[in-house]
Design an enzyme around this catalytic site. Structure first.
Site, PDB file in Angstrom:
ATOM      1  N   PHE A 151      35.630  22.087  51.852  1.00 16.45           N
ATOM      2  CA  PHE A 151      35.034  23.251  52.515  1.00 16.45           C
ATOM      3  C   PHE A 151      33.569  23.386  52.084  1.00 16.45           C
ATOM      4  O   PHE A 151      33.206  23.041  50.961  1.00 16.45           O
ATOM      5  CB  PHE A 151      35.837  24.505  52.158  1.00 16.45           C
ATOM      6  CG  PHE A 151      35.349  25.747  52.847  1.00 16.45           C
ATOM      7  CD1 PHE A 151      35.355  25.839  54.229  1.00 16.45           C
ATOM      8  CD2 PHE A 151      34.868  26.821  52.110  1.00 16.45           C
ATOM      9  CE1 PHE A 151      34.892  26.979  54.868  1.00 16.45           C
ATOM     10  CE2 PHE A 151      34.412  27.961  52.738  1.00 16.45           C
ATOM     11  CZ  PHE A 151      34.427  28.040  54.116  1.00 16.45           C
ATOM     12  N   ASP A 207      37.192  22.711  41.438  1.00 15.19           N
ATOM     13  CA  ASP A 207      37.400  23.568  42.602  1.00 15.19           C
ATOM     14  C   ASP A 207      38.891  23.497  42.946  1.00 15.19           C
ATOM     15  O   ASP A 207      39.362  22.542  43.552  1.00 15.19           O
ATOM     16  CB  ASP A 207      36.531  23.124  43.783  1.00 15.19           C
ATOM     17  CG  ASP A 207      36.611  24.104  44.950  1.00 15.19           C
ATOM     18  OD1 ASP A 207      37.567  24.919  44.967  1.00 15.19           O
ATOM     19  OD2 ASP A 207      35.742  24.055  45.844  1.00 15.19           O
ATOM     20  N   HIS A 235      42.472  25.033  46.572  1.00 13.05           N
ATOM     21  CA  HIS A 235      43.703  24.598  47.261  1.00 13.05           C
ATOM     22  C   HIS A 235      44.866  24.453  46.291  1.00 13.05           C
ATOM     23  O   HIS A 235      45.932  24.007  46.706  1.00 13.05           O
ATOM     24  CB  HIS A 235      43.495  23.217  47.895  1.00 13.05           C
ATOM     25  CG  HIS A 235      42.533  23.180  49.037  1.00 13.05           C
ATOM     26  ND1 HIS A 235      42.304  22.041  49.771  1.00 13.05           N
ATOM     27  CD2 HIS A 235      41.759  24.143  49.583  1.00 13.05           C
ATOM     28  CE1 HIS A 235      41.406  22.288  50.714  1.00 13.05           C
ATOM     29  NE2 HIS A 235      41.051  23.565  50.612  1.00 13.05           N
ATOM     30  N   GLN A 268      41.590  33.744  49.533  1.00  8.35           N
ATOM     31  CA  GLN A 268      41.353  33.989  50.964  1.00  8.35           C
ATOM     32  C   GLN A 268      42.690  33.831  51.704  1.00  8.35           C
ATOM     33  O   GLN A 268      43.628  33.216  51.201  1.00  8.35           O
ATOM     34  CB  GLN A 268      40.271  32.997  51.441  1.00  8.35           C
ATOM     35  CG  GLN A 268      39.908  33.079  52.900  1.00  8.35           C
ATOM     36  CD  GLN A 268      40.677  32.064  53.715  1.00  8.35           C
ATOM     37  OE1 GLN A 268      41.279  31.141  53.158  1.00  8.35           O
ATOM     38  NE2 GLN A 268      40.670  32.233  55.016  1.00  8.35           N
ATOM     39  N   LYS A 277      45.001  30.710  51.770  1.00 10.08           N
ATOM     40  CA  LYS A 277      45.296  29.999  50.522  1.00 10.08           C
ATOM     41  C   LYS A 277      46.708  30.310  50.011  1.00 10.08           C
ATOM     42  O   LYS A 277      47.324  31.292  50.420  1.00 10.08           O
ATOM     43  CB  LYS A 277      44.238  30.345  49.451  1.00 10.08           C
ATOM     44  CG  LYS A 277      42.810  30.070  49.903  1.00 10.08           C
ATOM     45  CD  LYS A 277      42.516  28.594  50.187  1.00 10.08           C
ATOM     46  CE  LYS A 277      41.310  28.380  51.069  1.00 10.08           C
ATOM     47  NZ  LYS A 277      40.033  28.369  50.421  1.00 10.08           N
ATOM     48  N   ARG A 320      26.214  43.440  33.384  1.00  9.32           N
ATOM     49  CA  ARG A 320      26.581  44.313  32.263  1.00  9.32           C
ATOM     50  C   ARG A 320      27.225  43.501  31.151  1.00  9.32           C
ATOM     51  O   ARG A 320      27.777  42.425  31.400  1.00  9.32           O
ATOM     52  CB  ARG A 320      27.569  45.389  32.714  1.00  9.32           C
ATOM     53  CG  ARG A 320      26.986  46.374  33.691  1.00  9.32           C
ATOM     54  CD  ARG A 320      27.951  47.533  33.941  1.00  9.32           C
ATOM     55  NE  ARG A 320      27.320  48.517  34.804  1.00  9.32           N
ATOM     56  CZ  ARG A 320      27.604  48.679  36.107  1.00  9.32           C
ATOM     57  NH1 ARG A 320      28.531  47.938  36.680  1.00  9.32           N
ATOM     58  NH2 ARG A 320      26.964  49.589  36.812  1.00  9.32           N
ATOM     59  N   TYR A 326      24.414  51.549  32.539  1.00  7.03           N
ATOM     60  CA  TYR A 326      23.172  51.154  33.217  1.00  7.03           C
ATOM     61  C   TYR A 326      22.317  50.203  32.389  1.00  7.03           C
ATOM     62  O   TYR A 326      21.104  50.164  32.562  1.00  7.03           O
ATOM     63  CB  TYR A 326      22.390  52.399  33.660  1.00  7.03           C
ATOM     64  CG  TYR A 326      23.038  53.079  34.860  1.00  7.03           C
ATOM     65  CD1 TYR A 326      23.283  52.368  36.037  1.00  7.03           C
ATOM     66  CD2 TYR A 326      23.410  54.424  34.815  1.00  7.03           C
ATOM     67  CE1 TYR A 326      23.905  52.967  37.119  1.00  7.03           C
ATOM     68  CE2 TYR A 326      24.021  55.030  35.903  1.00  7.03           C
ATOM     69  CZ  TYR A 326      24.275  54.301  37.051  1.00  7.03           C
ATOM     70  OH  TYR A 326      24.883  54.895  38.126  1.00  7.03           O
ATOM     71  N   ARG A 356      33.031  42.500  42.079  1.00  6.16           N
ATOM     72  CA  ARG A 356      34.363  42.928  41.629  1.00  6.16           C
ATOM     73  C   ARG A 356      35.338  43.077  42.798  1.00  6.16           C
ATOM     74  O   ARG A 356      34.934  43.361  43.917  1.00  6.16           O
ATOM     75  CB  ARG A 356      34.248  44.263  40.880  1.00  6.16           C
ATOM     76  CG  ARG A 356      33.373  44.208  39.642  1.00  6.16           C
ATOM     77  CD  ARG A 356      33.332  45.569  38.947  1.00  6.16           C
ATOM     78  NE  ARG A 356      32.950  46.633  39.854  1.00  6.16           N
ATOM     79  CZ  ARG A 356      31.725  47.178  39.907  1.00  6.16           C
ATOM     80  NH1 ARG A 356      30.766  46.760  39.102  1.00  6.16           N
ATOM     81  NH2 ARG A 356      31.460  48.144  40.758  1.00  6.16           N
TER      82      ARG A 356
HETATM   83  C1  LIG Z   1      38.523  28.213  50.630  1.00  9.16           C
HETATM   84  C2  LIG Z   1      37.712  27.306  49.793  1.00  9.16           C
HETATM   85  C3  LIG Z   1      36.630  27.742  49.014  1.00  9.16           C
HETATM   86  C4  LIG Z   1      36.007  29.098  49.167  1.00  9.16           C
HETATM   87  O1  LIG Z   1      36.837  30.144  49.055  1.00  9.16           O
HETATM   88  P1  LIG Z   1      36.520  31.529  49.816  1.00  9.16           P
HETATM   89  O2  LIG Z   1      37.434  32.464  49.118  1.00  9.16           O
HETATM   90  O3  LIG Z   1      36.842  31.338  51.261  1.00  9.16           O
HETATM   91  O4  LIG Z   1      35.083  31.852  49.582  1.00  9.16           O
HETATM   92  C5  LIG Z   1      36.034  26.855  48.145  1.00  9.16           C
HETATM   93  N1  LIG Z   1      36.439  25.586  48.071  1.00  9.16           N
HETATM   94  C6  LIG Z   1      37.450  25.104  48.826  1.00  9.16           C
HETATM   95  C7  LIG Z   1      37.856  23.673  48.674  1.00  9.16           C
HETATM   96  C8  LIG Z   1      38.102  25.952  49.727  1.00  9.16           C
HETATM   97  O5  LIG Z   1      39.077  25.455  50.507  1.00  9.16           O
END
Ligand SMILES: *Cc1c(COP(=O)(O)O)cnc(C)c1O
Length: 411
Positions: free
Chosen positions: A102, A173, A176, A199, A202, A231, A238, A248
């Site tokens: 992605f 990353d 997935h 997301q 997922k 922070r 602040y 967040r």
């Molecule tokens: C979905 C995805 C992301 C990003 O995630 P979001 O929550 O959509 O920003 C990053 N890397 C991979 C491989 C993804 O499939």
């Protein structure tokens, strides 16, 4: 006019669908609805000082992954950004990424003023090829981002070994890869930082959301600060120390994630077993080749089930048309990414705004043949929610493919 009578008709031409099952996603029940409603009624929706459900989920997720720390954030792109910033990258540093992923894996590198360096994938796994990674390292390389594509573990021993010898950081990353494993260890817990997305597509979701996990206390403190407008613990509301932002999540997301996490392991076991079974079923079909699982990938979570398609065994039927027929038969599927990331207009046009990419960088000259082939004519993806079906459903997926093959080769 007499119609050409064949023994069977594809669903796309009005015949019966091979797969009758509907595969729901997301999965929830009334107790989840109640739990979110309870948070709504409590009036404790978010910061300041009513973030206890967020902290609880962070602790649960860290424990699940087997890491000391976890920091939640708004999505799985911001989580990559937090990780990159915490790793101390400087403008112009190079970050090694795969081209078959992605966009966020590479675009977040641009966001921190660094140069994505695309390294081709292995044709058997669609994950970064460690030999190609090593060959791409220069004196400017700072970070490697292996993507556990589809939920299949990268060759982490080889990648960590390269990183150690060249003093590089590794950000996994794992967008997935919730619950998937390498040699019995959870993906995301092996590199310096693991990055997750929640997301809606997922395997663990609250609609939107993200998380970083780490065992490194300094990285943890920095990412927690960046997530919370710079922070730092023990200082006033602040007071701001780092160039962060408000990334967040809300208490409603956190409670939903805590509840979904209780389902994750059972769901992952089902997908893993269905994937192994489907490998067996599809390996017997001419022109269909499931991706390879190494023995080190002790648990695959099949965010995607991927096989490569050879049109010559299907009477020359182009992949796009094969997938349209397969989807019509009731298999939730797609052809995936149309291009490797470096072919996207963002990279071809170098539309990087103010970012510190040297003039010499030219993505028009990049060529990753394995990723090109996967995008152009090879890859077929079946989506994770379909992998939650029964063994009979897996048999019907295989039958749908065989039916298409019969019809298109007898014509
Ligand atoms: C979905 C995805 C992301 C990003 O995630 P979001 O929550 O959509 O920003 C990053 N890397 C991979 C491989 C993804 O499939």
């Amino acid at each position: 006019m007499e119609k050409n009578i064949t023994l069977e008709t594809l669903a796309i031409d009005g015949g019966d669908r091979t797969v009758q099952t509907h595969f729901p996603w997301p999965i929830y029940d009334e107790t989840d609805v109640q739990a979110v409603a309870d948070v709504v009624r409590s009036g404790r929706w978010g910061n300041p000082d009513c973030g206890d459900l967020v902290e609880t989920f962070e602790q649960e997720f860290a424990a699940y992954c087997g890491t000391k720390y976890a920091v939640s954030c708004v999505n799985g792109s911001v989580s990559l950004r937090l990780a990159l910033m915490a790793c101390g990258v400087r403008p112009g540093d190079e970050v090694i990424v795969p081209p078959y992923t992605f966009i966020a894996t590479a675009s977040t590198v641009l966001e921190v003023n660094c140069v994505p360096v695309f390294v081709d994938i292995d044709p058997d796994t669609y994950n970064l090829d460690p030999k190609a990674v090593e060959a791409a390292i220069t004196e400017r390389t700072k970070v490697i981002i292996p993507v556990h594509f589809a939920g299949l573990a990268c060759d982490m021993d080889a990648i960590m070994d390269i990183a150690r010898r060249h003093k590089l950081r590794v950000i996994e990353d794992a967008a997935h890869a919730h619950g998937a494993e390498y040699k019995g260890r959870k993906l995301g817990s092996i590199g310096d930082v693991g990055s997750f997305s929640f997301q809606s597509s997922k395997n663990l979701t609250s609609g939107e959301g993200g998380m970083v996990v780490t065992n490194d206390e300094n990285l943890y403190r920095t990412m927690a600060s960046l997530r919370n407008v710079g922070r730092m613990e023990g200082h006033q509301w602040y007071d701001h120390f780092n160039p962060g932002c408000n990334y967040r999540i809300t208490q409603m997301q956190a409670v939903l994630l805590s509840r979904q996490l209780n389902r994750l392991d059972d769901q992952t076991v089902i997908r893993n077993e269905n994937g192994l079974y489907l490998n067996k079923l599809l390996s017997n079909i001419d022109g269909i080749l499931p991706l390879t699982r190494s023995p080190e990938a002790t648990r695959h979570c099949y965010h995607l089930y991927i096989f490569s398609y050879d049109s010559s065994a299907f009477g020359g039927l182009p992949r796009q048309e094969f997938v349209a027929r397969l989807a019509a038969e009731g298999v939730p599927c797609s052809t995936g990414y149309p291009h490797p990331l470096y072919k996207q207009p963002l990279f071809q046009n170098k539309n990087f705004m103010c970012y510190a990419i040297p003039e010499s960088v030219d993505y028009a000259a990049v060529n990753c043949p394995v990723a090109e082939r996967a995008c152009r004519d090879e890859a077929v993806w079946i989506f994770q929610h379909a992998m939650l079906g029964s063994r009979e459903d897996m048999q019907s997926f295989a039958e749908a493919i065989r039916k298409i093959q019969r019809v298109v080769t007898q014509a």
